[in-house]
Write a protein that holds these residues in place. Sequence first.
Motif, short mmCIF file in Angstrom:
data_model
loop_
_atom_site.label_atom_id
_atom_site.label_comp_id
_atom_site.label_asym_id
_atom_site.label_seq_id
_atom_site.Cartn_x
_atom_site.Cartn_y
_atom_site.Cartn_z
N PHE A 98 0.82 -1.21 0.00
CA PHE A 98 0.00 0.00 0.00
C PHE A 98 0.86 1.26 0.00
O PHE A 98 0.63 2.19 -0.78
CB PHE A 98 -0.92 -0.02 1.22
N HIS A 99 1.88 1.31 0.88
CA HIS A 99 2.71 2.51 0.98
C HIS A 99 3.61 2.67 -0.26
O HIS A 99 3.89 3.80 -0.67
CB HIS A 99 3.55 2.46 2.26
N THR A 100 4.05 1.56 -0.84
CA THR A 100 4.83 1.64 -2.09
C THR A 100 3.96 2.20 -3.21
O THR A 100 4.42 3.01 -4.03
CB THR A 100 5.37 0.26 -2.47
N CYS A 101 2.71 1.76 -3.22
CA CYS A 101 1.77 2.26 -4.23
C CYS A 101 1.55 3.76 -4.09
O CYS A 101 1.55 4.50 -5.07
CB CYS A 101 0.45 1.50 -4.09
N ALA A 102 1.36 4.21 -2.85
CA ALA A 102 1.16 5.63 -2.60
C ALA A 102 2.40 6.44 -2.97
O ALA A 102 2.31 7.55 -3.51
CB ALA A 102 0.80 5.85 -1.13
N THR A 103 3.58 5.88 -2.69
CA THR A 103 4.84 6.56 -3.03
C THR A 103 5.00 6.68 -4.54
O THR A 103 5.38 7.74 -5.06
CB THR A 103 6.04 5.79 -2.44
N GLN A 104 4.69 5.59 -5.26
CA GLN A 104 4.77 5.64 -6.72
C GLN A 104 3.81 6.67 -7.28
O GLN A 104 4.16 7.43 -8.20
CB GLN A 104 4.45 4.27 -7.32
N LEU A 105 2.61 6.73 -6.72
CA LEU A 105 1.63 7.72 -7.15
C LEU A 105 2.17 9.13 -6.94
O LEU A 105 2.02 10.00 -7.81
CB LEU A 105 0.32 7.53 -6.38
N GLY A 106 2.81 9.37 -5.79
CA GLY A 106 3.35 10.70 -5.51
C GLY A 106 4.43 11.11 -6.49
O GLY A 106 4.41 12.23 -7.02
N PHE A 107 5.38 10.21 -6.76
CA PHE A 107 6.44 10.51 -7.72
C PHE A 107 5.86 10.73 -9.12
O PHE A 107 6.28 11.64 -9.85
CB PHE A 107 7.47 9.38 -7.75
N PHE A 108 4.92 9.88 -9.50
CA PHE A 108 4.32 9.98 -10.83
C PHE A 108 3.63 11.33 -11.01
O PHE A 108 3.82 12.01 -12.04
CB PHE A 108 3.33 8.83 -11.03
N LEU A 109 2.83 11.74 -10.03
CA LEU A 109 2.14 13.03 -10.11
C LEU A 109 3.13 14.19 -10.13
O LEU A 109 2.95 15.16 -10.88
CB LEU A 109 1.18 13.18 -8.93
N ASN A 110 4.17 14.09 -9.31
CA ASN A 110 5.17 15.14 -9.25
C ASN A 110 5.80 15.40 -10.61
O ASN A 110 5.87 16.54 -11.09
CB ASN A 110 6.24 14.75 -8.22
N PHE A 111 6.24 14.32 -11.27
CA PHE A 111 6.91 14.48 -12.56
C PHE A 111 5.94 14.81 -13.69
O PHE A 111 6.30 15.49 -14.64
CB PHE A 111 7.72 13.23 -12.88
N LEU A 112 4.69 14.34 -13.57
CA LEU A 112 3.68 14.69 -14.58
C LEU A 112 3.39 16.19 -14.55
O LEU A 112 3.35 16.85 -15.60
CB LEU A 112 2.40 13.89 -14.34
N ILE A 113 3.18 16.74 -13.35
CA ILE A 113 2.92 18.17 -13.22
C ILE A 113 4.12 18.98 -13.67
O ILE A 113 3.98 20.00 -14.37
CB ILE A 113 2.54 18.50 -11.76
N SER A 114 5.32 18.54 -13.29
CA SER A 114 6.54 19.25 -13.72
C SER A 114 6.66 19.24 -15.24
O SER A 114 7.05 20.26 -15.85
CB SER A 114 7.78 18.58 -13.10
N GLU A 115 6.33 18.11 -15.85
CA GLU A 115 6.39 18.00 -17.32
C GLU A 115 5.45 19.01 -17.98
O GLU A 115 5.83 19.71 -18.92
CB GLU A 115 5.99 16.58 -17.73
N MET A 116 4.23 19.10 -17.47
CA MET A 116 3.24 20.00 -18.07
C MET A 116 3.70 21.45 -18.00
O MET A 116 3.64 22.19 -19.00
CB MET A 116 1.90 19.84 -17.33
N PHE A 117 4.20 21.88 -16.84
CA PHE A 117 4.58 23.28 -16.70
C PHE A 117 5.92 23.60 -17.38
O PHE A 117 6.13 24.73 -17.84
CB PHE A 117 4.63 23.67 -15.22
N LEU A 118 6.81 22.63 -17.47
CA LEU A 118 8.05 22.86 -18.21
C LEU A 118 7.77 23.03 -19.70
O LEU A 118 8.41 23.86 -20.37
CB LEU A 118 9.03 21.71 -17.98
#
Length: 316
Positions: A94-114
């Motif tokens: 569960f916590h690994t899943c939540a961590t992966q979700l956090g990293f994924f969202l972080n880089f997705l948002i960074s990609e959009m704004f870059l």
Amino acid sequence: MTERNCTRDTEFILLGFSVHQEIELILFLLISVVYTLTLVGNTGKISLIQLDARLHTTMYFFLNNLTFVDLCYSSSAVPKLLETLQTKHRSVSFHTCATQLGFFLNFLISEMFLLAVIAYDCYVAICDPLLYMVLLSLKACMKLVMGLYLYSISVALLHTVFSIQLIHCGPNVINHFYCGGPVMALACSGTSVKEILIFIFAGFNTISSLTTVINSLLYIVAAILRIQSMEGRCKTFSTCASHLTTVTIFYGTLIVMYLQPKLNHSPDTDKMASVFYTIIILMLNPMIYGLKNQEVKSALIVIEKCYVLPLTNFKK
């Protein structure tokens, strides 16, 4: 079943691509090749920008950050997918899943704004060249990128915290190859607050970044049309053609994935679209920004003469 009597799930099962073993082997080989090309291409691009002083400009500063985000963005989802295809180990805590979700969202948002920032960089370079060093000085660019990263980390962390607080009591099967939206759908506790947050932040991120991109490109097109000579138009357009290609592919995929009618919406469609914008596009970006860029080609020639050829001669 009430939330009080609910037992928390400690792990999820990622279905990934549930197909025949032969097809999974082919998928594993194809995705491995594409992911390797992504790693090599993006790492090589970062190294090239760092080694050649002629590429130490504002545009390549943004491209360097975009390349780094591409590298991390792909690595947040692909390794687990490859593990699933090769070993059949589909469980994830569960916590690994939540961590992966956090990293994924972080880089997705960074990609959009870059992508939006690079579009603005092209706009200033073409439409206001005299103010370029004022509006996009090194100090201003560093503040812009740091603010962008801080915002994306904050939003991703907020969503991760809310995801951890959700209670999941079965079923625990995620019909995808990474932890994302399907995790919230499996929750047996209230998800209204998280749904509102997703609506607000997803709407703001998409609208603000896409509006910046579209407005910048419209001003660029208007400026190109005012140029009299065809040669001048082509030369000016070539400065933003690579970015236009990347933006079209990236946002086109997101629009097809999230704005399609519910009747045509299926998990398989989501998976294929996700493969496209988490693997394929990120492999293509170094080629899109490099092959048509004369400065990058010249830098490759210099690096080859200064580093590769002397090393080859030394081994001989």
